[in-house]
Write a protein that holds these residues in place. Structure first.
Motif, PDB file in Angstrom:
ATOM      1  N   ARG A  19       0.853  -1.181   0.000  1.00 15.07           N
ATOM      2  CA  ARG A  19       0.000   0.000   0.000  1.00 15.07           C
ATOM      3  C   ARG A  19       0.888   1.230   0.000  1.00 15.07           C
ATOM      4  N   LEU A  20       0.785   2.018  -1.059  1.00 11.98           N
ATOM      5  CA  LEU A  20       1.531   3.267  -1.155  1.00 11.98           C
ATOM      6  C   LEU A  20       0.664   4.409  -0.654  1.00 11.98           C
ATOM      7  N   SER A  21       1.302   5.358  -0.002  1.00 16.72           N
ATOM      8  CA  SER A  21       0.593   6.545   0.471  1.00 16.72           C
ATOM      9  C   SER A  21       1.277   7.798  -0.041  1.00 16.72           C
ATOM     10  N   CYS A  22       0.479   8.814  -0.233  1.00 14.25           N
ATOM     11  CA  CYS A  22       0.973  10.117  -0.685  1.00 14.25           C
ATOM     12  C   CYS A  22       0.389  11.170   0.254  1.00 14.25           C
ATOM     13  N   ALA A  23       1.262  11.837   0.990  1.00 18.25           N
ATOM     14  CA  ALA A  23       0.825  12.894   1.897  1.00 18.25           C
ATOM     15  C   ALA A  23       1.038  14.236   1.232  1.00 18.25           C
ATOM     16  N   ALA A  24      -0.004  15.047   1.239  1.00 22.39           N
ATOM     17  CA  ALA A  24       0.045  16.334   0.559  1.00 22.39           C
ATOM     18  C   ALA A  24      -0.057  17.477   1.548  1.00 22.39           C
ATOM     19  N   SER A  25       0.658  18.531   1.256  1.00 20.06           N
ATOM     20  CA  SER A  25       0.500  19.772   1.997  1.00 20.06           C
ATOM     21  C   SER A  25      -0.046  20.819   1.049  1.00 20.06           C
ATOM     22  N   GLY A  26      -0.774  21.775   1.566  1.00 20.54           N
ATOM     23  CA  GLY A  26      -1.424  22.745   0.699  1.00 20.54           C
ATOM     24  C   GLY A  26      -2.911  22.662   0.907  1.00 20.54           C
ATOM     25  N   ARG A  27      -3.519  23.741   1.252  1.00 22.36           N
ATOM     26  CA  ARG A  27      -4.907  23.718   1.705  1.00 22.36           C
ATOM     27  C   ARG A  27      -5.903  23.397   0.609  1.00 22.36           C
ATOM     28  N   THR A  28      -5.502  23.514  -0.662  1.00 25.02           N
ATOM     29  CA  THR A  28      -6.455  23.259  -1.742  1.00 25.02           C
ATOM     30  C   THR A  28      -6.279  21.886  -2.367  1.00 25.02           C
ATOM     31  N   PHE A  29      -5.521  21.007  -1.714  1.00 20.74           N
ATOM     32  CA  PHE A  29      -5.252  19.699  -2.303  1.00 20.74           C
ATOM     33  C   PHE A  29      -6.523  18.953  -2.612  1.00 20.74           C
ATOM     34  N   SER A  30      -7.536  19.143  -1.777  1.00 21.57           N
ATOM     35  CA  SER A  30      -8.779  18.412  -1.975  1.00 21.57           C
ATOM     36  C   SER A  30      -9.453  18.767  -3.293  1.00 21.57           C
ATOM     37  N   ALA A  31      -9.055  19.877  -3.906  1.00 23.03           N
ATOM     38  CA  ALA A  31      -9.655  20.298  -5.171  1.00 23.03           C
ATOM     39  C   ALA A  31      -8.896  19.762  -6.377  1.00 23.03           C
ATOM     40  N   ASN A  77      -5.690  14.803   3.680  1.00 20.64           N
ATOM     41  CA  ASN A  77      -4.800  15.193   2.576  1.00 20.64           C
ATOM     42  C   ASN A  77      -3.908  14.040   2.136  1.00 20.64           C
ATOM     43  N   THR A  78      -4.486  12.886   1.938  1.00 19.91           N
ATOM     44  CA  THR A  78      -3.718  11.729   1.509  1.00 19.91           C
ATOM     45  C   THR A  78      -4.384  11.039   0.318  1.00 19.91           C
ATOM     46  N   VAL A  79      -3.550  10.432  -0.496  1.00 17.48           N
ATOM     47  CA  VAL A  79      -3.999   9.572  -1.591  1.00 17.48           C
ATOM     48  C   VAL A  79      -3.242   8.250  -1.445  1.00 17.48           C
ATOM     49  N   SER A  80      -3.936   7.151  -1.639  1.00 19.18           N
ATOM     50  CA  SER A  80      -3.322   5.841  -1.455  1.00 19.18           C
ATOM     51  C   SER A  80      -3.475   4.992  -2.707  1.00 19.18           C
ATOM     52  N   LEU A  81      -2.581   4.035  -2.840  1.00 17.85           N
ATOM     53  CA  LEU A  81      -2.656   3.064  -3.926  1.00 17.85           C
ATOM     54  C   LEU A  81      -2.456   1.685  -3.308  1.00 17.85           C
ATOM     55  N   GLN A  82      -3.532   0.914  -3.226  1.00 16.73           N
ATOM     56  CA  GLN A  82      -3.458  -0.459  -2.750  1.00 16.73           C
ATOM     57  C   GLN A  82      -3.131  -1.344  -3.935  1.00 16.73           C
ATOM     58  N   MET A  83      -2.032  -2.093  -3.824  1.00 14.71           N
ATOM     59  CA  MET A  83      -1.564  -2.927  -4.925  1.00 14.71           C
ATOM     60  C   MET A  83      -1.579  -4.383  -4.489  1.00 14.71           C
ATOM     61  N   ASN A  84      -2.393  -5.178  -5.143  1.00 17.39           N
ATOM     62  CA  ASN A  84      -2.499  -6.604  -4.844  1.00 17.39           C
ATOM     63  C   ASN A  84      -2.021  -7.427  -6.036  1.00 17.39           C
ATOM     64  N   SER A  85      -1.766  -8.697  -5.794  1.00 15.81           N
ATOM     65  CA  SER A  85      -1.334  -9.620  -6.857  1.00 15.81           C
ATOM     66  C   SER A  85      -0.188  -9.028  -7.663  1.00 15.81           C
ATOM     67  N   LEU A  86       0.801  -8.527  -6.985  1.00 11.39           N
ATOM     68  CA  LEU A  86       1.915  -7.845  -7.655  1.00 11.39           C
ATOM     69  C   LEU A  86       2.700  -8.803  -8.538  1.00 11.39           C
TER      70      LEU A  86
END
Length: 124
Positions: A19-31, A77-86
């Motif tokens: 599972r990869l995670s991406c942490a973002a800073s910046g108040r408008t990331f949700s847009a 403020n995070t985006v994730s990528l769950q990777m299965n059956s690699l």
């Protein structure tokens, strides 16, 4: 301005999960539309998965559809990528990207912000 930091890359055997995670800073990331790209040695950086600001729709590269799942938590403020059956062919540096746009793009140059990348290695 948006800063992105990826984490979660590792060495894993074929058939395993990460599972990869991406942490973002910046108040408008949700847009922002967010995406994951990857770059294997000697190859071009390619689109893997994308997600709109609202969480739907999502879009995937054909070879990962059904195995990978992209998601986001705008409150954190995070985006994730769950990777299965690699698979060994999933080996690459994975990058988180963001773009101030409404629709998902698979084109690298459409993304304004990039993280530094996290290495995923899948052994056979």
């Amino acid at each position: 301005q948006v800063q992105l930091v990826e984490s979660g890359g590792d060495l894993v055997q074929a058939g395993g999960s990460l599972r990869l995670s991406c942490a973002a800073s910046g108040r408008t990331f949700s847009a922002y539309v967010s995406a994951w790209f990857r770059q294997a040695p000697g190859k071009e950086r390619e689109f893997v998965a994308g997600i709109t600001w609202s969480g739907a729709p999502t879009y995937y590269k054909d070879s990962v559809r059904g195995r990978f799942t992209i998601s986001r938590d705008n409150a954190k403020n995070t985006v994730s990528l769950q990777m299965n059956s690699l698979r060994p062919e999933d080996t690459a540096v994975y990058y988180c990207a963001a773009a101030n746009r409404l629709s998902i793009s698979t084109i690298r140059s459409d993304y304004n912000y990039w993280g530094q990348g996290t290495q995923v290695t899948v052994s056979s």
